[in-house]
Design an enzyme around this catalytic site. Structure first.
Site, PDB file in Angstrom:
ATOM      1  N   HIS A 153       6.569  41.169   2.414  1.00  0.00           N
ATOM      2  CA  HIS A 153       5.964  39.861   2.644  1.00  0.00           C
ATOM      3  C   HIS A 153       5.818  39.557   4.139  1.00  0.00           C
ATOM      4  O   HIS A 153       5.370  38.473   4.521  1.00  0.00           O
ATOM      5  CB  HIS A 153       6.827  38.789   1.956  1.00  0.00           C
ATOM      6  CG  HIS A 153       6.157  37.483   1.756  1.00  0.00           C
ATOM      7  ND1 HIS A 153       6.625  36.311   2.312  1.00  0.00           N
ATOM      8  CD2 HIS A 153       5.052  37.130   1.058  1.00  0.00           C
ATOM      9  CE1 HIS A 153       5.852  35.301   1.961  1.00  0.00           C
ATOM     10  NE2 HIS A 153       4.887  35.761   1.204  1.00  0.00           N
ATOM     11  N   LYS A 155       4.629  39.278   8.048  1.00  0.00           N
ATOM     12  CA  LYS A 155       3.367  39.072   8.744  1.00  0.00           C
ATOM     13  C   LYS A 155       3.617  39.197  10.242  1.00  0.00           C
ATOM     14  O   LYS A 155       4.344  38.374  10.818  1.00  0.00           O
ATOM     15  CB  LYS A 155       2.778  37.689   8.460  1.00  0.00           C
ATOM     16  CG  LYS A 155       2.319  37.466   7.017  1.00  0.00           C
ATOM     17  CD  LYS A 155       3.285  36.658   6.258  1.00  0.00           C
ATOM     18  CE  LYS A 155       2.726  36.335   4.866  1.00  0.00           C
ATOM     19  NZ  LYS A 155       3.743  35.758   3.987  1.00  0.00           N
ATOM     20  N   ASP A 160      -0.628  45.478  22.665  1.00  0.00           N
ATOM     21  CA  ASP A 160      -0.136  46.137  23.886  1.00  0.00           C
ATOM     22  C   ASP A 160       1.372  46.007  24.074  1.00  0.00           C
ATOM     23  O   ASP A 160       1.862  46.088  25.214  1.00  0.00           O
ATOM     24  CB  ASP A 160      -0.866  45.581  25.123  1.00  0.00           C
ATOM     25  CG  ASP A 160      -2.309  46.060  25.213  1.00  0.00           C
ATOM     26  OD1 ASP A 160      -2.665  47.017  24.494  1.00  0.00           O
ATOM     27  OD2 ASP A 160      -3.083  45.477  25.994  1.00  0.00           O
ATOM     28  N   HIS A 405       1.641  26.125   3.212  1.00  0.00           N
ATOM     29  CA  HIS A 405       2.016  27.535   3.272  1.00  0.00           C
ATOM     30  C   HIS A 405       2.948  27.836   4.441  1.00  0.00           C
ATOM     31  O   HIS A 405       3.462  28.944   4.560  1.00  0.00           O
ATOM     32  CB  HIS A 405       0.761  28.420   3.363  1.00  0.00           C
ATOM     33  CG  HIS A 405       0.987  29.834   2.972  1.00  0.00           C
ATOM     34  ND1 HIS A 405       1.157  30.845   3.893  1.00  0.00           N
ATOM     35  CD2 HIS A 405       1.098  30.415   1.756  1.00  0.00           C
ATOM     36  CE1 HIS A 405       1.347  31.995   3.262  1.00  0.00           C
ATOM     37  NE2 HIS A 405       1.322  31.760   1.962  1.00  0.00           N
ATOM     38  N   LYS A 407       6.249  28.032   6.749  1.00  0.00           N
ATOM     39  CA  LYS A 407       7.666  28.193   6.472  1.00  0.00           C
ATOM     40  C   LYS A 407       8.417  27.979   7.785  1.00  0.00           C
ATOM     41  O   LYS A 407       8.458  28.863   8.653  1.00  0.00           O
ATOM     42  CB  LYS A 407       7.981  29.593   5.938  1.00  0.00           C
ATOM     43  CG  LYS A 407       7.114  30.041   4.729  1.00  0.00           C
ATOM     44  CD  LYS A 407       5.995  30.919   5.169  1.00  0.00           C
ATOM     45  CE  LYS A 407       5.277  31.647   4.058  1.00  0.00           C
ATOM     46  NZ  LYS A 407       4.895  30.945   2.888  1.00  0.00           N
ATOM     47  N   ASP A 412      18.668  19.882  14.401  1.00  0.00           N
ATOM     48  CA  ASP A 412      19.335  19.157  15.486  1.00  0.00           C
ATOM     49  C   ASP A 412      18.479  18.997  16.740  1.00  0.00           C
ATOM     50  O   ASP A 412      19.002  18.866  17.844  1.00  0.00           O
ATOM     51  CB  ASP A 412      20.659  19.842  15.853  1.00  0.00           C
ATOM     52  CG  ASP A 412      21.564  20.033  14.657  1.00  0.00           C
ATOM     53  OD1 ASP A 412      21.523  19.173  13.763  1.00  0.00           O
ATOM     54  OD2 ASP A 412      22.278  21.050  14.600  1.00  0.00           O
TER      55      ASP A 412
END
Length: 518
Positions: A153, A155, A160, A405, A407, A412
């Protein structure tokens, strides 16, 4: 069934690794100029707007001089994915090495495209945890469910070995404000400095793993002629009317030019990259060796004064509810945003989450659910220079329906997490994930202020009321609109804006014993 028992050739492709000597690239020089002004090891920039997130990737590809590494769970067969591929191929033509690592579940059977791309000497494509049966791949769920059910999952996008983007977005129209029906509200972070080589190290770990199989061992052989045909098809999409909005965005966005000049307003901070080891896919589910979740245990288990949690698929379980209640009992304010049923693209996951709503609210959690439709934006109240740098932490406009979508977690007002991991059993126990913990008072505070200001316009707050009757107490679940005064009750005991059919699905799924798979 017999086809499902077949397997791809167990041939490990030649290993390769990120280039370490990229200090003379244009990106490296610009980043070094900016880094010299700051003591912290890495610089970060939040990408909340879908168009900006897409344009930044394309601009980085255009500036690449040595390498581009691409790792995604989903790679759609649509306009933005084709434009993205067109830019990768142009970079390869300049001599840039391009490595694409995709999970085999989410590329929409584009084997022929990938097989053609690798005819280019500078392009390599590998599929992670591939299905054995290329004709009827889902048969593998019957013959090899334990492994096929577990997916990469992650991404990540690295140029470079100097600049990297990680976060919630895959490659496709819905992630980049390009779909007329549904667009995801998502969040990525662009990072430079020490951060980028760390992401590259994680990429190499997956790229050289035994579950990463070169496309030439999976798909039918292609040819140079087929590559030229693909090149023409991609160029046609690139010059189409549908692509013009994105190309205009390239002209107006100055993020990468400022980065090259050492003038991009980055948040410089210390950070920790956290990710699952790819062996997680092969381990038994109760073996957490190399898991990312334990690395986040301090954030998820320590007491906090404030916690802001955004998770589109949120299934806390009894242990998660207990942890949140423990925080609140020590004086913490806990706010959670997840999808409403009308905004959720996976009703079965919503069914798993719905079982915990009342417990969360009674524990003291401020629980919000994203609306599928968004109210017009009012004049912003926050005018700090930090907010000007990142005008949009969420991007919910541009289509008839919004779906969460992103996450992310903010603790704090000094710690920010951005990554691919949902707070559900699938992300924690089954799939592999990646994320970054950034220790920055300024970045976390700015993100928190914008999040809390925008929340009432984009989401409903949930509450529970108890009314006494002759057989005891009746509990009513309320959806409240707090964007207006006085607060309005939008719905009681009925998922707002969801169709009867979707409500029925969620109700039915709620009785299935599948929470550990969600």
């Amino acid at each position: 069934m017999l086809f499902g028992c077949a397997s791809y050739p167990k041939v490990q492709a030649e290993p390769s690794y990120a280039f370490s000597k990229t200090q003379n690239t244009s990106l490296a020089k610009g980043i070094a100029l900016e880094a010299s002004k700051h003591p912290a090891s890495s610089g970060f920039y939040l990408l909340g707007d879908g168009l900006d997130a897409f344009a930044t990737r394309l601009l980085l590809i255009e500036k690449a001089e040595m390498s581009i590494d691409v790792q995604y769970y989903l790679f759609h067969n649509d306009t933005t994915a084709k434009i993205f591929t067109h830019y990768l191929l142009r970079a390869a033509d300049r001599g840039v090495r391009v490595r694409m690592l995709l999970d085999d579940f989410g590329h929409e059977s584009q084997d022929a495209l990938f097989s053609a791309l690798v005819q280019h000497p500078n392009v390599s494509v590998r599929l992670f945890n591939p299905f054995s049966n290329r004709t009827l791949p889902y048969v593998d769920f019957l013959t090899n469910f334990k492994q096929i059910n577990r997916r990469m999952h992650n991404k990540s996008f690295i140029v470079d070995n100097q600049a990297a983007i990680i976060g919630g977005r895959n490659i496709g129209d819905t992630y980049f404000s390009a779909n007329i029906y549904t667009n995801f509200s998502d969040l990525d972070v662009l990072g430079v400095g020490e951060f980028a080589p760390r992401v590259a190290t994680a990429f190499d770990l997956y790229w050289n793993h035994s579950l990463s199989v070169a496309i030439k061992y999976i798909a039918p052989a292609s040819s140079a002629a087929k590559l030229e045909q693909v090149r023409k098809q991609l160029a046609k999409i690139y010059t189409s009317e549908q692509s013009k909005a994105y190309l205009r965005r390239l002209e107006s966005l100055d993020i990468i030019d400022n980065l090259l000049r050492g003038q991009l307003a980055l948040y410089w901070a210390n950070s920790e990259l956290v990710y699952d080891h790819p062996d997680k896919i092969m381990n038994v589910s109760d073996d957490n060796t190399g898991y990312m979740a334990p690395a986040l245990s301090n954030l998820l288990n320590d007491a906090h004064s404030e916690a802001l949690i955004v998770s589109p698929y949120f299934i806390p379980g009894d242990a998660g509810v207990a942890s949140l209640k423990r925080w609140i009992n020590t004086g913490a304010n806990v706010t959670i945003l997840t999808n409403s049923l009308s905004a959720n693209d996976v009703p079965v996951v919503h069914a798993g989450y719905a079982n915990y709503r009342e417990s969360l609210i009674e524990a003291g959690v401020k629980l919000w659910e994203l609306r599928a439709t968004v109210k017009p934006k009012s004049k912003p109240k926050i005018k700090s220079k930090d907010k000007a740098k990142h005008k949009k932490i969420t991007d919910l406009a541009g289509s008839s329906k919004a779906s969460l979508h992103a996450k992310t977690m903010i603790f704090d007002r000094n710690t920010l997490f951005v990554g691919s991991m949902n707070l559900d059993p699938r992300s924690i126990n089954l799939n592999t994930e990646i994320g970054v913990v950034i220790y920055s008072d300024k970045m976390a505070s700015t993100a928190a202020d914008i999040f809390l200001e925008e929340l009432p316009r984009h989401a409903w707050r949930l509450d529970v009321t108890k009314t006494e009757n002759w057989w005891g107490f009746n509990h009513d679940l309320l959806w409240l609109d707090e964007s207006i005064t006085p607060t309005k009750v939008v719905s009681k005991n009925s998922e707002p804006e969801a169709s009867t059919w979707v409500r029925f699905q969620a109700w039915l799924f709620g009785y299935l014993p599948v929470e550990h798979l969600l």
